[in-house]
Design an enzyme around this catalytic site. Structure first.
Site, short mmCIF file in Angstrom:
data_model
loop_
_atom_site.label_atom_id
_atom_site.label_comp_id
_atom_site.label_asym_id
_atom_site.label_seq_id
_atom_site.Cartn_x
_atom_site.Cartn_y
_atom_site.Cartn_z
N CYS A 116 -1.28 3.91 12.84
CA CYS A 116 -1.79 5.28 12.89
C CYS A 116 -1.83 5.81 14.32
O CYS A 116 -2.10 5.06 15.25
CB CYS A 116 -3.21 5.34 12.32
SG CYS A 116 -3.33 4.78 10.64
N GLY B 160 9.45 -5.40 3.47
CA GLY B 160 10.52 -4.60 4.07
C GLY B 160 11.80 -4.78 3.28
O GLY B 160 12.56 -5.69 3.52
N GLY C 159 -3.42 3.91 1.19
CA GLY C 159 -4.14 4.03 2.46
C GLY C 159 -5.41 4.85 2.34
O GLY C 159 -5.42 5.93 1.75
N THR D 204 8.92 -0.21 -1.78
CA THR D 204 9.86 0.81 -2.27
C THR D 204 10.45 0.46 -3.63
O THR D 204 10.69 1.34 -4.46
CB THR D 204 10.98 1.01 -1.23
OG1 THR D 204 10.38 1.44 0.00
CG2 THR D 204 11.99 2.04 -1.66
N ASN E 138 5.69 -2.54 8.75
CA ASN E 138 5.48 -1.19 8.29
C ASN E 138 6.82 -0.46 8.46
O ASN E 138 7.79 -1.05 8.91
CB ASN E 138 4.37 -0.53 9.12
CG ASN E 138 3.64 0.55 8.34
OD1 ASN E 138 4.22 1.21 7.48
ND2 ASN E 138 2.37 0.75 8.65
N SER F 21 0.83 -1.20 0.00
CA SER F 21 0.00 0.00 0.00
C SER F 21 0.87 1.26 0.00
O SER F 21 1.86 1.35 0.71
CB SER F 21 -0.89 -0.01 1.24
OG SER F 21 -1.58 1.20 1.36
#
Length: 305
Positions: A132, A245, A48, A268, A194, A23
């Site tokens: 969040c 990751g 998101g 990425t 994350n 995402s």
């Protein structure tokens, strides 16, 4: 050798292969459709989505770092109602699993957003981003406290009837503990990691590079930490784990599968090479052929000690 079987199952969600896009790194998919057929992927995660329109953080909000990047975009999106009316119709023809990454500043926001997405027939799962900040609890991320994580996952589980994947924050002392809490609260799977909290400074100007001072670090720099956390979580829970990751190559992806991930997400790498995800899928197929492996299930958690 027979036909390769790359199919995996994430808590009832059938994927044709274990390669998904992360995402926030793949837009809504159509941005990459010029480069390859995105239907060949196992799944895509749209950016998101929050209950209400969000402008995100002021610029600058991205910075390149050695072997990675920092981002502080701040979940810029036009809100879930806009997604339902204007974005989702364009996703209806896709032949790959489309997941919505759901975010909120309060439990109520998470619940309302999940309820709305639950009604979309073409969306078989959500990824609940518990990294969040909880505005009612002084801004601490939901995913950092076991109690807060339990509260938000349980509340969403009550209203969301399809596959519920919880995305874990690595900015914790014991990620396995949070994963167990998510599992006990009704998650069908967990995804991790994350971004890690980092910062960058412009030495000449003597100022932070990001407007928000700190941001989320992703890319190859975080891979060893992500791999370790995925391995730990896969040992700690019985539900499937989705690993991410710093996955840039098929070899990276295979390492995550060996560590216990049932599927992986490419993030990425999409900024560096638009065809990264499909290249990684083809590389996994090549690896399986080379090793005489017919089913990807034979790689998952197959790390030898």
């Amino acid at each position: 050798m027979g036909k390769l079987d790359l199919s995996v199952n994430i808590g009832g969600l059938e994927l044709k292969n274990p390669v998904m896009t992360a995402s926030g790194t793949f837009g809504y998919g159509e941005e990459f459709a010029d480069f390859y057929d995105i239907n060949d992927l196992g799944g895509i995660l749209v950016k998101g989505t929050t209950l209400n329109h969000r402008e995100g953080n002021p610029y600058p909000r991205m910075a390149e770092t050695p072997s990675g990047m920092l981002n502080a975009v701040g979940l810029q999106n036009k809100g879930v109602d806009y997604f339902v009316k204007h974005i989702n119709p364009g996703l209806l023809g896709l032949r790959t699993a489309v997941l919505v990454n759901v975010n909120g500043s309060t439990i109520e926001e998470y619940v309302k957003t999940a309820q709305i997405v639950n009604e979309l027939d073409n969306i078989p799962a959500i990824e609940l981003n518990i990294s969040c900040p909880n505005v009612k609890e002084g801004g601490m991320a939901f995913g950092v406290s076991p109690k807060q994580a339990e509260a938000v996952v349980k509340a969403v589980r009550e209203v969301y009837k399809k596959t519920l994947i919880v995305k874990l924050s690595p900015n914790v002392t014991d990620i396995a503990e949070i994963a167990r809490v998510a599992e006990a609260s009704g998650a069908d799977g967990v995804s991790l990691i994350n971004t890690l909290l980092g910062m960058a400074i412009d030495a000449e100007k003597q100022r932070p590079i990001l407007s928000t001072i700190t941001g989320g670090l992703s890319g190859p720099a975080v891979k060893p930490i992500a791999l370790r956390m995925v391995w730990q979580v896969a040992q700690a829970v019985k539900i499937p784990v989705i690993g991410m990751g710093g996955i840039m190559t098929a070899t990276d992806a295979i390492e995550f599968l060996l560590a216990g991930a049932t599927a992986i997400q490419v993030g990425t790498a999409n900024f560096v090479e638009p065809t990264a995800a499909i290249d990684i899928l083809h590389g996994i197929e090549e690896y399986m052929s080379r090793h005489g492996i017919e089913s990807v299930q034979d790689i998952i958690g197959a790390l030898k000690y």
